[in-house]
Design a protein around this motif. Structure first.
Motif, mmCIF file in Angstrom:
data_model
loop_
_atom_site.group_PDB
_atom_site.id
_atom_site.type_symbol
_atom_site.label_atom_id
_atom_site.label_comp_id
_atom_site.label_asym_id
_atom_site.label_seq_id
_atom_site.Cartn_x
_atom_site.Cartn_y
_atom_site.Cartn_z
ATOM 1 N N ALA A 232 6.151 2.021 -8.812
ATOM 2 C CA ALA A 232 5.077 0.956 -8.367
ATOM 3 C C ALA A 232 5.749 -0.297 -8.182
ATOM 4 N N PHE A 233 7.083 -0.581 -8.716
ATOM 5 C CA PHE A 233 7.505 -1.790 -8.474
ATOM 6 C C PHE A 233 8.207 -1.976 -7.134
ATOM 7 N N LEU A 234 8.832 -0.915 -6.679
ATOM 8 C CA LEU A 234 9.187 -0.861 -5.125
ATOM 9 C C LEU A 234 8.204 -0.596 -4.317
ATOM 10 N N MET A 235 6.967 0.098 -4.543
ATOM 11 C CA MET A 235 6.014 0.538 -3.532
ATOM 12 C C MET A 235 4.785 0.119 -4.136
ATOM 13 N N PRO A 236 4.333 -1.138 -4.217
ATOM 14 C CA PRO A 236 3.101 -1.572 -4.857
ATOM 15 C C PRO A 236 1.959 -0.985 -4.128
ATOM 16 N N ALA A 237 1.023 -0.183 -4.886
ATOM 17 C CA ALA A 237 -0.104 0.470 -4.434
ATOM 18 C C ALA A 237 -0.817 -0.231 -3.241
ATOM 19 N N GLU A 238 -1.055 -1.500 -3.545
ATOM 20 C CA GLU A 238 -2.062 -2.322 -2.634
ATOM 21 C C GLU A 238 -1.341 -2.673 -1.183
ATOM 22 N N ASP A 239 -0.024 -2.558 -1.429
ATOM 23 C CA ASP A 239 0.739 -2.755 -0.154
ATOM 24 C C ASP A 239 1.055 -1.601 0.725
ATOM 25 N N ILE A 240 1.372 -0.583 0.039
ATOM 26 C CA ILE A 240 1.940 0.695 0.889
ATOM 27 C C ILE A 240 0.625 1.740 1.251
ATOM 28 N N TYR A 241 -0.415 1.720 0.433
ATOM 29 C CA TYR A 241 -1.340 2.832 0.366
ATOM 30 C C TYR A 241 -1.691 3.092 2.062
ATOM 31 N N ASP A 242 -2.041 2.121 2.498
ATOM 32 C CA ASP A 242 -2.625 2.565 3.957
ATOM 33 C C ASP A 242 -1.761 2.673 4.874
ATOM 34 N N GLN A 243 -0.129 2.507 4.319
ATOM 35 C CA GLN A 243 0.767 2.861 5.297
ATOM 36 C C GLN A 243 1.200 4.179 5.247
#
Length: 341
Positions: A232-243
């Motif tokens: 979660a720290f390295l890949m925040p959900a709101e930033d990476i989800y759509d990618q």
């Protein structure tokens, strides 16, 4: 030499650095095992002559035994059953020397105090959402922008964490940490020559410092929580989800690996955890990666692992002379060499 009395815990640390049992040290020093035990428990103090003998055998300056020492728990090790007690204790003793260096570097105004937030989890069986929220809170407190973390090791050092890379002489000793309040210590093994996995290790150890501190350690649940936090720290959900892809699109995953500086395995697990990828699709991807040998060596190398610099800058300064006079020279040198490699 310091005027402080003999510090019993320093003898144990020096002995563990040398990988000796009390009986082995007693034999080499011409003392009884009972005497060594009494020195370490504080029931008796060695004579100046015995201090000199012990220092010579253990390859530490005599002044080392007169330095104040901050205690901590046994450390956050990934697998206590797999890691031998001797290896674990030696690694922990090395971390104590790293803490000594950080304390002296801070006194010389060459290292900042820790501001790692301590946000304990509510228990061992907590929902993943709680871990996600804590990771997001740490990012917010440290004012990190959205998207990938630039350099995890540099970030930890900027917040007062003493990070070292060290050849731990055992494949069973992975990265670990000690939660000192003033300068937590994170030790990353030099045997893991993989930037993505090393970054995840560093974030994993940050998780222990934030979530568990001195309260919880040595159980499987804390390792699971630390993995959840690191993701979660390295890949925040709101930033990476759509990618994240919903199918096994290796070209997309390769590009995400470059952008986020995390492993393919971590990306696939994140896609599964966030519900972006179904369980069956995730398993298909894992089997395909395994068949290609990617579980051992992944494609798309990201370059050398991030290297610590904070303690190295201090050790390169004239102010480090005072530390070198009282700390084990071979251990200090090994920290310098491994961290600069």
């Amino acid at each position: 030499m310091s005027t402080q009395a003999f510090e019993r815990t320093r003898l144990r640390t020096a002995r563990e650095l040398a990988g000796l049992t009390q009986a082995q040290l007693a034999r080499e020093a011409g003392l009884t095992p009972a005497a060594i035990s009494q020195f370490e428990s504080g029931a008796a103090r060695p004579s100046p002559e015995s201090v000199g003998t012990l220092a010579e055998i253990l390859a530490v300056p005599p002044a080392f035994f007169h330095e104040a020492m901050t205690e901590s728990h046994e450390g956050f090790f990934r697998s206590l059953r797999r890691t031998s007690v001797v290896d674990r204790r030696r690694a922990r003793a090395i971390a104590h020397v790293a803490h000594d260096l950080a304390v002296r570097a801070s006194a010389a105004q060459r290292f900042c105090a820790s501001d790692v937030p301590v946000i304990p989890v509510s228990g061992l069986d907590v929902p993943a959402a709680e871990i996600e929220q804590i990771a997001a809170r740490v990012r917010s407190l440290w004012e990190l922008p959205s998207g990938p973390v630039g350099n995890v090791v540099e970030l930890l050092e900027a917040h007062g964490v003493a990070v070292i890379r060290l050849p731990l002489d055992s494949a069973d000793v992975d990265a670990f940490s000690l939660p000192f309040a003033d300068h937590p210590v994170v030790v990353l093994g030099t045997d893991k020559d993989d930037r993505a996995r090393s970054r995840f290790d560093a974030a994993h150890e940050l998780a222990h410092l934030v979530l568990h501190g001195e309260q919880i350690w040595g159980v499987k649940e804390v390792e699971t929580q630390a993995h959840q936090f690191a993701a979660a720290f390295l890949m925040p959900a709101e930033d990476i989800y759509d990618q994240l892809p919903t199918t096994v699109e290796w070209s997309t995953l390769f590009e995400l690996k470059r952008r986020w500086q995390v492993s393919l395995a971590a990306l696939l697990m994140r896609a599964r955890t966030l519900g972006r990828m179904s369980e069956s699709t995730y398993l298909t991807a894992i089997k395909a990666a395994s068949a290609r040998g990617w579980r051992r060596i992944e494609p798309v190398p990201l370059g050398r692992p991030e290297q610590p610099a904070g303690l190295l800058r201090y050790l390169a300064s004239p102010e480090s002379g005072a530390a070198r006079a009282v700390l084990p020279p071979r251990i200090v040198e090994s920290i310098e060499v491994a961290s600069a490699a």
